[in-house]
Design an enzyme around this catalytic site. Structure first.
Site, PDB file in Angstrom:
ATOM      1  CB  SER A 124      -0.944  -0.055   1.205  1.00  0.00           C
ATOM      2  OG  SER A 124      -1.814   1.021   1.191  1.00  0.00           O
ATOM      3  CG  HIS A 125       0.276   3.583   3.389  1.00  0.00           C
ATOM      4  ND1 HIS A 125      -0.556   2.487   3.496  1.00  0.00           N
ATOM      5  CD2 HIS A 125       0.769   3.803   4.614  1.00  0.00           C
ATOM      6  CE1 HIS A 125      -0.563   2.069   4.756  1.00  0.00           C
ATOM      7  NE2 HIS A 125       0.229   2.839   5.454  1.00  0.00           N
ATOM      8  CG  ASP A 300      -2.388   4.125  -1.461  1.00  0.00           C
ATOM      9  OD1 ASP A 300      -3.116   4.040  -2.464  1.00  0.00           O
ATOM     10  OD2 ASP A 300      -2.405   3.275  -0.550  1.00  0.00           O
ATOM     11  CG  ASP A 302      -2.705  -0.213  -2.681  1.00  0.00           C
ATOM     12  OD1 ASP A 302      -2.461   0.887  -2.136  1.00  0.00           O
ATOM     13  OD2 ASP A 302      -3.457  -1.052  -2.169  1.00  0.00           O
ATOM     14  CG  ASP A 304      -5.984   1.098  -1.339  1.00  0.00           C
ATOM     15  OD1 ASP A 304      -5.003   1.859  -1.229  1.00  0.00           O
ATOM     16  OD2 ASP A 304      -6.132   0.072  -0.635  1.00  0.00           O
ATOM     17  NE  ARG A 305      -3.780   3.992   3.089  1.00  0.00           N
ATOM     18  CZ  ARG A 305      -3.298   4.126   4.307  1.00  0.00           C
ATOM     19  NH1 ARG A 305      -2.761   5.274   4.673  1.00  0.00           N
ATOM     20  NH2 ARG A 305      -3.321   3.129   5.158  1.00  0.00           N
ATOM     21  CE  LYS A 400      -7.599   2.281   1.851  1.00  0.00           C
ATOM     22  NZ  LYS A 400      -7.507   1.016   2.592  1.00  0.00           N
TER      23      LYS A 400
HETATM   24  C1  G16 Z   1      -5.517  -0.502   5.296  1.00  0.00           C
HETATM   25  C2  G16 Z   1      -6.964  -0.835   5.533  1.00  0.00           C
HETATM   26  C3  G16 Z   1      -7.720   0.373   5.964  1.00  0.00           C
HETATM   27  C4  G16 Z   1      -7.063   0.991   7.168  1.00  0.00           C
HETATM   28  C5  G16 Z   1      -5.624   1.294   6.858  1.00  0.00           C
HETATM   29  C6  G16 Z   1      -4.853   1.805   8.059  1.00  0.00           C
HETATM   30  O1  G16 Z   1      -5.386   0.378   4.227  1.00  0.00           O
HETATM   31  O2  G16 Z   1      -7.559  -1.369   4.369  1.00  0.00           O
HETATM   32  O3  G16 Z   1      -9.027  -0.006   6.247  1.00  0.00           O
HETATM   33  O4  G16 Z   1      -7.725   2.152   7.560  1.00  0.00           O
HETATM   34  O5  G16 Z   1      -4.986   0.119   6.436  1.00  0.00           O
HETATM   35  O6  G16 Z   1      -4.830   0.831   9.021  1.00  0.00           O
HETATM   36  P1  G16 Z   1      -3.951   0.966  10.311  1.00  0.00           P
HETATM   37  O7  G16 Z   1      -4.474   2.182  11.024  1.00  0.00           O
HETATM   38  O8  G16 Z   1      -4.201  -0.315  11.040  1.00  0.00           O
HETATM   39  O9  G16 Z   1      -2.520   1.174   9.884  1.00  0.00           O
HETATM   40  P2  G16 Z   1      -4.198   0.256   3.186  1.00  0.00           P
HETATM   41  O10 G16 Z   1      -4.381   1.425   2.275  1.00  0.00           O
HETATM   42  O11 G16 Z   1      -2.931   0.325   3.989  1.00  0.00           O
HETATM   43  O12 G16 Z   1      -4.390  -1.068   2.542  1.00  0.00           O
END
Ligand code: G16
Length: 583
Positions: A124-125, A300, A302, A304-305, A400
């Site tokens: 992800s990010h 981000d 991938d 999705d954000r 997302k």
């Molecule tokens: C994932 C989850 C999200 C979550 C985020 C942050 O996103 O799919 O639902 O809000 O992590 O999670 P945490 O606060 O536990 O770090 P992503 O974009 O990282 O796949």
């Protein structure tokens, strides 16, 4: 046809394969250990019912980060050996997380088959590169992340694994070339299809939004636009949609060429890491060279954000989902017949709650993790949902969706300016947000992240906060000693969620302190880091008085921040005098 055989390999459990908030994320060096990826993939196959593995079609792709290409070949060989019939790969292994969800839900093979799930390769990010992060997660047939029942099973399997299956003699597939490669194995034919990464997703977006009115907006001289792909997988989608379909100028795209190491950056669309966009939008420390664009956005790694910005103006993700929900029926054709309901994650501000009450919509508060929205959507209970962590989306897929969020905002701007694009002053992002606050009140909101804190210290801090909750009079006495002008804490708990659809219960989802005036403090440990622990502190204060909604949010929240830091003994436990990131 090229033949392949299946080999059974002995292996043994490797520690630390517990999936987090969204899959398994670790350093590349960890993933490169012998059998590390193999064990996790086999544990996943073993966790799925047989009919979701044998003879099925699976998607395998991701954000293109370092190690993805090797991982794709390994997964293809293991899928063939485990009896999967067909693998779909986006060209060069690239598919955004929302595109994988879309492909699983919408794409058909020539024989009419659909994918029964997919592996998404992303952290992800988190940054990428030989010394940075890699990640893998499994999405189910509904296009959404595997639920806890499955991820718990995967983890249990990793602790007892003794063997995995692989077709070592299967030649590597050239994933840079579109087309189908067919092979013959012990259980019949196996094929790998490499297809264009953007086509199916673009088709879906065109069925949701009014591309004609968006094109009119983006080609208007009054509207200026900028999108930062942060060198993640969003780039190719941005190019196809914003430039080729909607006539935005190529110049409006920043960092839209995907790179294995995200150009050395941190592909996280927030005010700290999306530096170039933030500067261009006039939000940096120095004045920008040119007049900032009217609208800016980033996604981000991938895709999705998302982060939404106006000229010199930041839209908090919590406000963003509330504003999208408040305007969706009028501005977005997909929602024209009404919303089924809305949902947010627990730490997200209550801005959405106010809209839900006003529009008389079903409303749900779920734990952090997009997987929790999926059940609500599958049951037809939720149309739009969002999280404070820069995630916004709808029931068009089960992830997302960064590009969707940008198109949703552009649709709102197009709708608000539909009669005035050639005449009056543009109704700007800032105007839309301020009008929203004037109608619904403002939820001042900030998040403090303490990244890579010692895991033991983080656990102790959380235990301290749980213990404190036992006596509210003591807590109130303590906080009055810090600041006499804060209101009383009237309730404190550890958030627990019972899924209204399947009845499953998720415990220990964050510690909450509620104040008499509607303010709230939330503490939780992130489930997405790859090293140490990340403590997240979420601070929120509601203001209904329209004369007080225009303050700087950090100033408005300063007292609550002070209380939160002292109440949690943040510095004492972590040794940190300041957070790593403030949003
Ligand atoms: C994932 C989850 C999200 C979550 C985020 C942050 O996103 O799919 O639902 O809000 O992590 O999670 P945490 O606060 O536990 O770090 P992503 O974009 O990282 O796949």
């Amino acid at each position: 046809m090229v033949m392949f055989t299946v080999t059974r390999k002995e292996t043994s459990p490797i520690d630390s394969q517990k999936p987090g908030t969204s899959g398994l994320r670790k350093k590349v060096t960890v993933f490169k250990q012998p059998n590390y990826l193999h064990n996790f993939v086999q544990a996943t196959f073993n966790a799925l019912p047989g009919e979701q593995v044998k003879g099925v079609t699976l998607v395998v792709s991701g954000d293109g980060r370092y190690f993805s290409k090797d991982a794709i070949q390994i997964i293809i060989k293991m899928a063939a050996a485990n009896g999967v019939k067909r693998i779909w790969v986006g060209q060069n292994g690239l598919l955004s997380t929302p595109a994988v969800s879309c492909i699983i839900r919408e794409r058909y093979a020539a024989d009419g088959a659909k994918a029964s799930g997919g592996f998404i390769l992303t952290a992800s990010h988190n940054p990428g590169g030989p010394h940075e992060d890699f990640g893998i997660k499994y999405n189910m047939g509904n296009g959404g992340p595997a639920p806890e029942a499955i991820t718990d099973k995967i983890y249990a399997n990793t602790k007892t694994i003794k063997e995995y299956f692989i077709s070592e003699d299967l030649v590597d597939v050239d994933i840079s070339v579109l087309g189908v490669s067919s092979f013959q194995g012990p259980e019949g034919t196996f094929e790998v299809e490499v297809f264009d990464s953007t086509t199916d997703y673009v088709k879906l977006m065109k069925s949701i939004f009014d591309f004609e009115s968006l094109r009119k907006l983006l080609s208007s001289p009054k509207f200026t636009f900028c999108f930062d792909g942060l060198h993640g997988v969003a780039g190719p989608y941005a190019k196809r949609i914003f430039v080729e379909e909607l006539s935005a100028h190529e110049r409006s795209l920043l960092n839209c060429v995907p790179k294995e190491d995200f150009g050395g950056g941190h592909p996280d669309p927030n005010l700290t890491y999306a530096k170039e966009l933030v500067a261009r939008m006039g939000l940096g420390k120095e004045a920008p060279k040119d007049e900032p664009p009217e609208f800016g956005a980033a996604a981000d790694g991938d895709a999705d954000r998302n982060m939404i910005l106006g000229k010199r103006f930041f839209v908090t993700p919590s406000d963003s989902v509330a504003i999208i929900a408040a305007n969706a029926v009028q501005a977005i054709p997909y929602f024209s017949s009404g919303l089924k309901g809305v949902a947010r994650s627990m730490p997200t501000s209550a801005a959405l709650d106010v809209v839900a009450r006003d529009l008389n919509l079903k409303f749900f508060e779920v734990p952090t993790g997009w997987k929790f929205f999926g059940n609500l959507m599958d049951a037809g209970l939720c149309s739009i949902c969002g999280e404070e962590s820069f995630g916004t989306g709808s029931d068009h897929i089960r992830e997302k969706d960064g590009i969707w969020a940008v198109l949703a905002w552009l649709s709102i701007i197009a709708y608000r300016n539909k009669d005035s694009l050639d005449g009056r002053k543009l109704v700007s992002v800032e105007d839309i947000v301020r009008q929203h606050w004037a109608t619904y009140g403002r939820h001042y909101y900030t998040r403090y992240d303490y990244e890579n804190v010692d895991a033991g210290a983080a656990k102790d801090l959380m235990a301290h906060l749980v213990k404190l909750q036992a006596s509210l009079p003591d807590v109130n006495k303590f906080i009055k000693g810090i600041r006499s002008d804060v209101s009383n804490i009237v309730q404190a708990d550890e958030f627990e969620y019972k899924d209204p659809v399947d009845g499953s219960v998720s415990k220990h989802q964050g510690i909450r302190y509620f104040f008499e005036d509607g303010s709230r403090l939330v503490f939780r440990l992130s489930g997405t880091g790859s090293e140490g622990a990340t403590i997240r502190l979420y601070i929120e204060q509601y203001e209904k008085d329209s004369s007080k909604i225009g303050r700087d949010s950090q100033k408005a929240l300063a007292t609550l921040v002070e209380v939160a830091l002292k109440l949690s003994k943040m510095q004492e436990f972590t040794g940190r005098s300041a957070p790593t990131v403030i949003t």
